[in-house]
Design a protein around this motif. Structure first.
Motif, PDB file in Angstrom:
ATOM      1  N   TYR A 119      12.986 -26.416   4.513  1.00 18.84           N
ATOM      2  CA  TYR A 119      13.286 -26.363   3.078  1.00 18.84           C
ATOM      3  C   TYR A 119      12.211 -25.577   2.337  1.00 18.84           C
ATOM      4  O   TYR A 119      12.510 -24.725   1.495  1.00 18.84           O
ATOM      5  N   ALA A 178      12.662 -21.717   0.811  1.00 19.95           N
ATOM      6  CA  ALA A 178      12.406 -21.590  -0.627  1.00 19.95           C
ATOM      7  C   ALA A 178      11.287 -20.596  -0.898  1.00 19.95           C
ATOM      8  O   ALA A 178      11.335 -19.847  -1.890  1.00 19.95           O
ATOM      9  N   ARG A 202      19.724 -28.381   0.311  1.00 17.43           N
ATOM     10  CA  ARG A 202      19.328 -29.797   0.349  1.00 17.43           C
ATOM     11  C   ARG A 202      20.553 -30.683   0.556  1.00 17.43           C
ATOM     12  O   ARG A 202      20.487 -31.706   1.259  1.00 17.43           O
ATOM     13  N   ARG A 231      18.392 -23.756  -3.261  1.00 14.81           N
ATOM     14  CA  ARG A 231      17.600 -24.941  -2.912  1.00 14.81           C
ATOM     15  C   ARG A 231      18.472 -26.192  -2.948  1.00 14.81           C
ATOM     16  O   ARG A 231      18.444 -27.010  -2.031  1.00 14.81           O
TER      17      ARG A 231
END
Length: 258
Positions: free
Chosen positions: A87, A91, A224, A220
């Motif tokens: 993650y 990002a 997620r 993002r």
């Protein structure tokens, strides 16, 4: 071995990943990559970042063996770490203050798709292949990023089958800027980065922020959401059953075992 940053010429930073044998990154590797990308973007002298890799392929995703060792002892630390590390790394590519050019050689699988799907431009060698073997590995995720590389129905077919697409196919879809012989990859990536780096440093940062701001998908949040299903697959036990077959006759495992 690890993640390193170099400055081959003015205005350009090259972040290189090197985790033999196939650039399957351990948990700490994803965090190190995120840190390197963010640091390069913060450098006021940098106007473009090239993300590259040493070895036979650009990226083979997460280190499955690290995860298997952890789950064998009854823990979920490696899974949580990989989820959070990926993650952050994905990002960091997307949010890098300056454009990121991905230089892709060989296989680009799993987490590699998350990296290049969030890059601003992709230059690839003519032997490069792109795919998400997640279903063969007991995982889910990065459909968010594959959808930035190919049309919707192709993304779904690739995802469900774990098949790969070639660099030339992605070039035809417009997501790969240029396809070159492998020996010319570094020069081709630097050529594009050099053209970008000729722009005003402040203005190129404004351009990156503006383009991210008009994206139709919040990458993002979208990624997620996907990660929640990965964790559900693990809690249900299906991920372990599939992951325990890793090393069988699948394209992803063949790459990982080389």
């Amino acid at each position: 071995m690890g993640v390193s940053t170099s400055s081959p010429e003015k205005g350009i930073a090259v972040v290189t990943v090197d985790f033999p044998p196939v650039n399957a990154l351990p948990v700490q590797g994803w965090y190190d990559l995120a840190d390197a990308l963010r640091a390069a973007g913060r450098d006021p002298d940098v106007r473009c970042v090239v993300l590259a890799a040493e070895g036979r392929g650009f990226n083979a995703g997460v280190d499955i063996k690290e995860m298997q060792r952890d789950t064998a002892s009854g823990g979920h630390g490696a899974l949580i770490g990989a989820n959070r590390g990926c993650y952050e790394a994905f990002a960091a590519v997307y949010e890098c203050e300056v454009p990121v050019v991905a230089a892709v050689n060989g296989f680009c699988l799993g987490g590699g798709i998350g990296l290049v799907g969030n890059a601003d431009a992709i230059v690839a060698s003519d032997d490069a292949t792109f795919g998400l073997p997640e279903l063969d590995r007991g995982a889910l995720g990065a459909a968010t990023h594959l959808a930035r590389l190919v049309p919707q129905h192709m993304m779904r077919a690739l995802y469900y089958t774990s098949r790969t697409a070639t660099a030339q196919e992605l070039h035809q879809h417009g997501s790969v800027w240029k396809v070159v012989p492998r020996a010319e990859l570094a020069d081709a990536a630097l050529e594009l980065a050099r053209e970008i780096a000729q722009k005003d440093g402040y203005l190129i940062r404004l351009a990156k922020a503006a383009i991210n701001g008009i994206d139709p998908v919040d990458v993002r949040r979208s990624y997620r959401f996907e990660q929640g299903f990965t964790f559900e697959a693990n809690l249900s036990g299906v991920a372990d059953r599939v992951r325990d077959t890793f090393g069988g006759d699948t394209a992803a495992s063949r790459e990982d075992s080389k």
